[in-house]
Write a protein that holds these residues in place. Structure first.
Motif, PDB file in Angstrom:
ATOM      1  N   ARG A  22       0.832  -1.210   0.000  1.00 44.65           N
ATOM      2  CA  ARG A  22       0.000   0.000   0.000  1.00 44.65           C
ATOM      3  C   ARG A  22       0.861   1.253   0.000  1.00 44.65           C
ATOM      4  NH1 ARG A  22      -3.040  -0.287   4.761  1.00 44.65           N
ATOM      5  NH2 ARG A  22      -2.531  -2.450   5.091  1.00 44.65           N
ATOM      6  N   THR A  23       1.980   1.208   0.733  1.00 44.88           N
ATOM      7  CA  THR A  23       2.878   2.360   0.760  1.00 44.88           C
ATOM      8  C   THR A  23       3.471   2.597  -0.619  1.00 44.88           C
ATOM      9  OG1 THR A  23       3.407   1.903   3.058  1.00 44.88           O
ATOM     10  CG2 THR A  23       4.916   3.332   1.878  1.00 44.88           C
ATOM     11  N   MET A  24       3.893   1.510  -1.288  1.00 47.64           N
ATOM     12  CA  MET A  24       4.452   1.653  -2.641  1.00 47.64           C
ATOM     13  C   MET A  24       3.397   2.136  -3.615  1.00 47.64           C
ATOM     14  SD  MET A  24       7.159  -1.418  -3.204  1.00 47.64           S
ATOM     15  CE  MET A  24       6.339  -2.726  -2.361  1.00 47.64           C
ATOM     16  N   GLN A  25       2.161   1.757  -3.402  1.00 43.15           N
ATOM     17  CA  GLN A  25       1.090   2.152  -4.314  1.00 43.15           C
ATOM     18  C   GLN A  25       0.736   3.631  -4.158  1.00 43.15           C
ATOM     19  OE1 GLN A  25      -2.486  -0.122  -3.680  1.00 43.15           O
ATOM     20  NE2 GLN A  25      -2.797  -0.351  -5.870  1.00 43.15           N
ATOM     21  N   ASN A  26       0.830   4.161  -2.934  1.00 39.48           N
ATOM     22  CA  ASN A  26       0.394   5.529  -2.676  1.00 39.48           C
ATOM     23  C   ASN A  26       1.517   6.555  -2.659  1.00 39.48           C
ATOM     24  OD1 ASN A  26      -2.261   4.620  -2.399  1.00 39.48           O
ATOM     25  ND2 ASN A  26      -1.946   4.137  -0.256  1.00 39.48           N
ATOM     26  N   SER A  27       2.754   6.134  -2.580  1.00 41.95           N
ATOM     27  CA  SER A  27       3.871   7.060  -2.454  1.00 41.95           C
ATOM     28  C   SER A  27       4.423   7.440  -3.829  1.00 41.95           C
ATOM     29  CB  SER A  27       4.970   6.429  -1.610  1.00 41.95           C
ATOM     30  OG  SER A  27       6.130   7.221  -1.648  1.00 41.95           O
ATOM     31  N   ARG A  28       4.417   8.715  -4.123  1.00 46.16           N
ATOM     32  CA  ARG A  28       4.966   9.179  -5.407  1.00 46.16           C
ATOM     33  C   ARG A  28       6.469   8.973  -5.462  1.00 46.16           C
ATOM     34  NH1 ARG A  28       1.869  14.824  -6.770  1.00 46.16           N
ATOM     35  NH2 ARG A  28      -0.181  13.901  -7.091  1.00 46.16           N
ATOM     36  N   ALA A  29       7.136   9.154  -4.327  1.00 42.78           N
ATOM     37  CA  ALA A  29       8.588   8.983  -4.292  1.00 42.78           C
ATOM     38  C   ALA A  29       8.974   7.535  -4.582  1.00 42.78           C
ATOM     39  CB  ALA A  29       9.135   9.415  -2.936  1.00 42.78           C
ATOM     40  N   LEU A  30       8.245   6.581  -3.997  1.00 44.47           N
ATOM     41  CA  LEU A  30       8.550   5.175  -4.260  1.00 44.47           C
ATOM     42  C   LEU A  30       8.199   4.781  -5.688  1.00 44.47           C
ATOM     43  CD1 LEU A  30       7.621   3.370  -0.934  1.00 44.47           C
ATOM     44  CD2 LEU A  30       9.871   3.643  -1.966  1.00 44.47           C
ATOM     45  N   LYS A  31       7.104   5.331  -6.216  1.00 44.96           N
ATOM     46  CA  LYS A  31       6.758   5.067  -7.618  1.00 44.96           C
ATOM     47  C   LYS A  31       7.873   5.563  -8.536  1.00 44.96           C
ATOM     48  CE  LYS A  31       1.728   5.090  -7.513  1.00 44.96           C
ATOM     49  NZ  LYS A  31       0.508   5.748  -7.974  1.00 44.96           N
TER      50      LYS A  31
END
Length: 120
Positions: A22-31
């Motif tokens: 969920r963090t990877m899905q919502n974080s622009r920095a991780l994307k």
């Protein structure tokens, strides 16, 4: 390289309730980070294609062909295989199912003609 892969795999696998996903899905920095990693991976493949063409003293068309196959070859191969399979399957169904039983809908045709080709 292998250690970092297994560490990332463990974080995603062990995280409760898919928190990491969920963090990877919502974080622009991780994307951005994941997309940059994918871009670097594809760039490495293109550099390989250019080096292969240079080693063989081939020209730009060969380098472009190797680059396309290296970067997107599995997707293109999969699409081509599915296209061939669909056309071979369509030809087989037409031979098994008489014209008068062949309905216009492909799903209905499959239901009628798959049972031995005699119209079940």
């Amino acid at each position: 390289h292998i250690v970092s892969f297994f560490m990332g795999f463990a974080v995603v696998w062990i995280s409760p309730g898919d928190v990491a996903y969920r963090t990877m899905q919502n974080s622009r920095a991780l994307k951005l980070l994941v997309d940059m990693g994918g871009g670097l991976y594809k760039m490495r493949k293109v550099i390989f294609a250019v080096e292969a063409a240079t080693t063989l003293r081939a020209g730009l068309p060969f380098a472009a062909l190797v680059a396309v196959l290296a970067v997107d070859g599995t997707t293109l191969t999969r699409r081509a295989a599915l296209w061939v399979e669909a056309h071979i399957d369509l030809g087989r169904r037409r031979r098994r199912c008489p014209t008068k039983l062949r309905p216009s809908s492909p799903s209905l045709s499959r239901a009628i003609c798959d049972a031995g080709g005699r119209g079940a």
